[in-house]
Design an enzyme around this catalytic site. Structure first.
Site, short mmCIF file in Angstrom:
data_model
loop_
_atom_site.label_atom_id
_atom_site.label_comp_id
_atom_site.label_asym_id
_atom_site.label_seq_id
_atom_site.Cartn_x
_atom_site.Cartn_y
_atom_site.Cartn_z
CG ASP A 14 -1.84 -1.14 1.33
OD1 ASP A 14 -2.05 -1.80 0.30
OD2 ASP A 14 -2.34 -1.39 2.44
CG ASP A 27 0.63 3.22 4.62
OD1 ASP A 27 -0.58 2.99 4.58
OD2 ASP A 27 1.51 2.34 4.72
#
Length: 218
Positions: free
Chosen positions: A143, A145
């Site tokens: 991911d 962030d």
């Protein structure tokens, strides 16, 4: 990129320890922690107000399960880099070996729009760690962030832009909004229309207005 930030360390800041063995001598460290490695890799500031005057930090190992929280003295800091430092310095452009990773491609794609909108933002998580030191912990499924610093409620236009970028990014983007009282998930705010779980130094707080969180709701 500044080598030492004179402001008090904030959650997500990256800290290099002057002497890891001395800084962590009172901590019951798990076996996977490598003190020699901490000369070159940072610890990350976390939220925990149980020890006033000390800085709560987290250590990370080679797997997601290898995480350890402890505290250090302010005098232990050798270098500090904030998420905003990484964004302002376009740190991803200094690491061409990472350019093909989806999280880094997404970062390159959205950075200009965040800057143009006047949003004060920074890089956190695995991307921040990988950009700040020579140890890459990103992979193809990582991911991205991000943190947005918002001392006051964000204008509707900025909320809309952040939501659009989050929805349309080529990877999962987790955006945390940092208020003076704590941080909350942008996605949660967009889904609920208001109420969010605010992460504070004294634990989570369910509130309707994260800029005026008292009284908290359990």
């Amino acid at each position: 990129m500044a080598s030492l930030n004179l402001a008090a360390p904030a959650p997500h800041d990256l800290i290099w320890l002057d002497d890891p063995a001395s800084a962590l001598e009172c901590a019951a460290l798990p076996a996977w922690v490598s003190l020699p490695a901490l000369h070159d890799t940072p610890v990350v500031v976390r939220r925990d107000g149980r020890r006033p005057g000390e800085i709560p930090v987290g250590l990370r190992g080679s797997t997601r399960a290898e995480r350890f929280g402890t505290w250090i003295a302010p005098s232990a800091i050798r270098r500090l880099v904030t998420p905003m430092d990484l964004a302002a310095g376009c740190a991803w452009r200094l690491r061409p070996a990472l350019a093909a990773l989806p999280a880094i491609r997404a970062l390159e794609a959205i950075a200009g729009r965040l800057d143009a909108a006047g949003i004060r933002w920074g890089v956190t998580g695995s991307a921040a760690f990988s950009l700040a030191c020579l140890v890459n912990v990103l992979h193809a499924d990582s991911d991205l962030d991000l943190v947005v610093q918002a001392d006051q409620p964000l204008p509707a236009s900025q909320f809309q832009l952040l939501g659009e970028l989050q929805r349309n990014a080529p990877v999962r983007v987790d955006i945390q909004i940092a208020t003076p009282y704590g941080g909350f998930s942008l996605l949660e705010r967009l889904r609920s229309g208001g109420r969010v779980l605010l992460k504070t130094d004294h634990g989570p707080c369910l509130c309707d207005n994260p800029w005026q969180p008292s009284p908290c709701k359990s």
